[in-house]
Design a protein around this motif. Structure first.
Motif, PDB file in Angstrom:
ATOM      1  N   ARG A  29      -8.901   4.431  -0.956  1.00 14.66           N
ATOM      2  CA  ARG A  29     -10.000   4.143  -0.025  1.00 14.66           C
ATOM      3  C   ARG A  29     -10.290   2.644   0.008  1.00 14.66           C
ATOM      4  O   ARG A  29     -10.515   2.073   1.082  1.00 14.66           O
ATOM      5  N   ASP A  30     -10.265   2.008  -1.150  1.00 13.24           N
ATOM      6  CA  ASP A  30     -10.501   0.563  -1.187  1.00 13.24           C
ATOM      7  C   ASP A  30      -9.372  -0.214  -0.519  1.00 13.24           C
ATOM      8  O   ASP A  30      -9.605  -1.262   0.110  1.00 13.24           O
ATOM      9  N   MET A  31      -8.157   0.290  -0.628  1.00  8.73           N
ATOM     10  CA  MET A  31      -7.037  -0.362   0.054  1.00  8.73           C
ATOM     11  C   MET A  31      -7.230  -0.353   1.569  1.00  8.73           C
ATOM     12  O   MET A  31      -7.019  -1.353   2.253  1.00  8.73           O
ATOM     13  N   LEU A  32      -7.619   0.821   2.095  1.00 11.25           N
ATOM     14  CA  LEU A  32      -7.854   0.910   3.539  1.00 11.25           C
ATOM     15  C   LEU A  32      -8.985  -0.019   3.977  1.00 11.25           C
ATOM     16  O   LEU A  32      -8.909  -0.666   5.025  1.00 11.25           O
ATOM     17  N   ALA A  33     -10.027  -0.078   3.158  1.00 15.72           N
ATOM     18  CA  ALA A  33     -11.215  -0.843   3.526  1.00 15.72           C
ATOM     19  C   ALA A  33     -11.036  -2.341   3.344  1.00 15.72           C
ATOM     20  O   ALA A  33     -11.504  -3.138   4.167  1.00 15.72           O
ATOM     21  N   TYR A  34     -10.355  -2.737   2.263  1.00 12.67           N
ATOM     22  CA  TYR A  34     -10.342  -4.152   1.889  1.00 12.67           C
ATOM     23  C   TYR A  34      -8.960  -4.791   1.843  1.00 12.67           C
ATOM     24  O   TYR A  34      -8.853  -6.007   1.764  1.00 12.67           O
ATOM     25  N   GLY A  35      -7.881  -3.990   1.869  1.00 16.46           N
ATOM     26  CA  GLY A  35      -6.547  -4.559   1.864  1.00 16.46           C
ATOM     27  C   GLY A  35      -5.877  -4.477   0.505  1.00 16.46           C
ATOM     28  O   GLY A  35      -6.040  -3.514  -0.240  1.00 16.46           O
ATOM     29  N   ILE A  40       0.829  -1.205   0.000  1.00 23.35           N
ATOM     30  CA  ILE A  40       0.000   0.000   0.000  1.00 23.35           C
ATOM     31  C   ILE A  40       0.865   1.257   0.000  1.00 23.35           C
ATOM     32  O   ILE A  40       0.552   2.255  -0.655  1.00 23.35           O
ATOM     33  N   ASN A  41       1.981   1.183   0.721  1.00 28.71           N
ATOM     34  CA  ASN A  41       2.847   2.354   0.837  1.00 28.71           C
ATOM     35  C   ASN A  41       3.517   2.739  -0.485  1.00 28.71           C
ATOM     36  O   ASN A  41       3.880   3.904  -0.687  1.00 28.71           O
ATOM     37  N   LYS A  42       3.688   1.792  -1.385  1.00 28.08           N
ATOM     38  CA  LYS A  42       4.226   2.127  -2.707  1.00 28.08           C
ATOM     39  C   LYS A  42       3.286   3.104  -3.414  1.00 28.08           C
ATOM     40  O   LYS A  42       3.732   4.042  -4.079  1.00 28.08           O
ATOM     41  N   TYR A  43       1.994   2.868  -3.255  1.00 29.56           N
ATOM     42  CA  TYR A  43       1.002   3.760  -3.854  1.00 29.56           C
ATOM     43  C   TYR A  43       0.995   5.111  -3.143  1.00 29.56           C
ATOM     44  O   TYR A  43       0.914   6.173  -3.776  1.00 29.56           O
ATOM     45  N   LEU A  44       1.118   5.068  -1.810  1.00 33.69           N
ATOM     46  CA  LEU A  44       1.125   6.302  -1.027  1.00 33.69           C
ATOM     47  C   LEU A  44       2.324   7.185  -1.351  1.00 33.69           C
ATOM     48  O   LEU A  44       2.201   8.404  -1.472  1.00 33.69           O
ATOM     49  N   VAL A  45       3.477   6.584  -1.489  1.00 32.27           N
ATOM     50  CA  VAL A  45       4.677   7.348  -1.822  1.00 32.27           C
ATOM     51  C   VAL A  45       4.498   8.035  -3.166  1.00 32.27           C
ATOM     52  O   VAL A  45       4.851   9.212  -3.350  1.00 32.27           O
ATOM     53  N   GLU A  46       3.909   7.301  -4.106  1.00 30.18           N
ATOM     54  CA  GLU A  46       3.655   7.855  -5.433  1.00 30.18           C
ATOM     55  C   GLU A  46       2.690   9.037  -5.373  1.00 30.18           C
ATOM     56  O   GLU A  46       2.862  10.038  -6.081  1.00 30.18           O
TER      57      GLU A  46
END
Length: 492
Positions: A357-363, A69-75
């Motif tokens: 949002r889907d990452m937080l909710a579903y992984g 998930i953090n790869k997406y966040l860093v981007e």
């Protein structure tokens, strides 16, 4: 001697509160902006934001999944997140420890139980100006009435979760018991109406079966719905939601509350409530009966959460808006965070970016869930879902629905909010800056009694007077007088 002892206890508690405030170093007092960013935010490093929340069993692969998930966040925002979960039963105590000890965090899930108190202690950053200037998309996404409901002393210290923000209470029965015992679910409207089906289930299922399973972390949801808690985080004080005179009352002494407490006590004595309800931290799954706040289509989520094939539901309260309902799910930024701007950007992304949002909710996609269509997901494992509840994170309205659930349910949630009536105290939030010690002392007293009382393990005929006596010694009357004074002034 007793009077001296009470004074000593109050003094010790006040000193503990003061020590906690000092331990946080550089915390700003309530009402004073503390939204600047430190030099470390401008160094070009990729910060990792520590986010404390509440939930169930922490997924075993949480750390590994956050790497993805953090790869997406860093981007997206140039930051990473470390999510830490405290269990339902331990959450309030754990957050108190974190705030009082000055332990570092960047974001924290908070609600009416501790939001105002932590603001008064200077634990949360004032984001009033920053949320509009730095994250305008976030500010525009959340309705103005929710921002107003989040204010303390006219300032904003947290981002509200835009979801089923009005209260609607549902009671649910496992369909297999409904069929077996011919339970007329739609006719059930009051706690007294629950007595007959509970007793039928208990008689038929035997000694080791408990129709109403409670715990410290899962008490009888909605028990105090008829009273506006004024954001005090202290259930024994409130105003009846339809009292046009807005009279502050001692809630535990109200006739209907006493009757329902007596009913809980009778159920406990008769084995309808599990005997360890007052000490158990979390209720087991597979509940035969469930009281939950939500919306009609949320039943699919409750079924999955509790491992029940089908719940039959009836709405027994609401929808009603009050400030407490808005403050039922908030995420605040630490006054001591080194990365306030990044923390706010994280919350903006959670509330505006569909993928995150889907990452937080579903992984992690392909691991915890997969898309079956553009805005519909199939959950592959319940581990993430069980550990990180969606209601604590961000808005529902940019989140995918689950396969098999109503794809239009978010529109129905919005309509439920629009149809909600409002408490007579809607918009009012108690300023506890002058009564911090009294609030803290009374919370200590309430915590001493509430687990037994709300599990039915104590006789309210003796427990309520004993609790009230200690509350009064801790400053309960002072809180009530101050609350009434502020209400009268606010609605003048």
């Amino acid at each position: 001697m007793k009077k001296n002892l009470k004074k000593i206890v109050s003094l010790v508690l006040a000193l503990v509160m003061s020590a906690g405030m000092l331990a946080g170093c550089n915390k700003s007092p309530a009402g004073k902006p503390n939204d600047g960013t430190s030099g470390s935010e401008a160094t070009g490093e990729i910060p990792t934001l520590v986010w404390w929340s509440i939930g169930g069993t922490v997924p075993a692969d949480l750390s590994e999944s956050l790497d993805t998930i953090n790869k997406y966040l860093v981007e997206k925002i140039g930051a990473k997140v470390e999510i830490k979960i405290s269990s339902w039963g331990d959450w309030e105590k754990k957050m108190n420890t974190i705030v009082n000890s000055g332990e570092y965090f960047d974001l924290m899930f908070t609600n009416t139980n501790n939001y105002n108190r932590f603001v008064s202690m200077g634990a949360f950053a004032d984001i009033t100006d920053m949320v509009e200037s730095n994250t305008p998309d976030l500010y525009k996404t959340i309705p103005e009435e929710l921002w107003k409901g989040t204010q303390v002393g006219g300032r904003i210290y947290a981002v509200p979760t835009y979801k089923d923000s009005s209260i609607a209470q549902f009671w649910c029965f496992d369909n297999k018991y409904v069929q077996k015992y011919n339970i007329d679910v739609p006719s059930i409207k009051t706690m007294k109406d629950l007595d007959a089906p509970f007793r039928a289930m208990k008689k038929g299922e035997g000694k080791g079966f408990y129709p109403l399973q409670l715990s410290q972390g899962s008490q009888f949801s909605g028990f105090f719905n008829e009273y506006d808690g004024l954001t005090a985080g202290l259930y024994p004080i409130g105003v009846k939601i339809d009292d046009k005179n807005r009279k502050v009352v001692s809630v535990l002494e109200q006739p209907e509350i006493m009757e329902n407490l007596k009913l809980l006590n009778q159920w406990y004595k008769d084995g309808i409530i599990n005997p360890d309800a007052n000490v158990l931290l979390e209720a087991p799954v597979g509940l035969p009966y469930l009281s939950a706040q939500g919306w009609p289509q949320a039943v699919s989520t409750w079924q999955k959460l509790h491992g029940v094939e089908k719940y039959d539901t009836v709405k027994v309260f609401g929808p009603v808006y009050n400030t407490d309902s808005i403050q039922g799910s908030l995420n605040a930024i630490s006054a001591n965070s080194k990365y306030k701007e990044k923390a706010l950007e994280l919350l903006q992304l959670a509330n505006t970016d569909h993928k995150f949002r889907d990452m937080l909710a579903y992984g992690v996609e392909g691991k915890h869930f997969e898309y079956v269509s553009e805005n519909v997901v199939k959950v592959l494992t319940d581990a993430w879902f069980q550990g990180l509840p969606k209601y604590t994170q961000a808005t529902f309205f940019n989140m995918s629905t689950e396969d098999g659930s109503d794809p239009n349910q978010w529109n129905d949630v919005k309509k439920q909010n629009e149809d909600a009536t409002t408490s007579v105290c809607m918009g009012f939030a108690l300023d506890i800056s002058n009564i911090q010690n009294e609030i803290a002392n009374c919370k200590v007293v309430w915590d001493k009694y509430r687990y037994d009382m709300m599990a039915g393990a104590s006789d309210p005929e003796t427990a309520v007077p004993a609790c009230l006596k200690e509350l009064k010694a801790a400053g309960f009357d002072t809180i009530m007088i101050e609350a009434q004074k502020q209400i009268d002034e606010f609605f003048k």
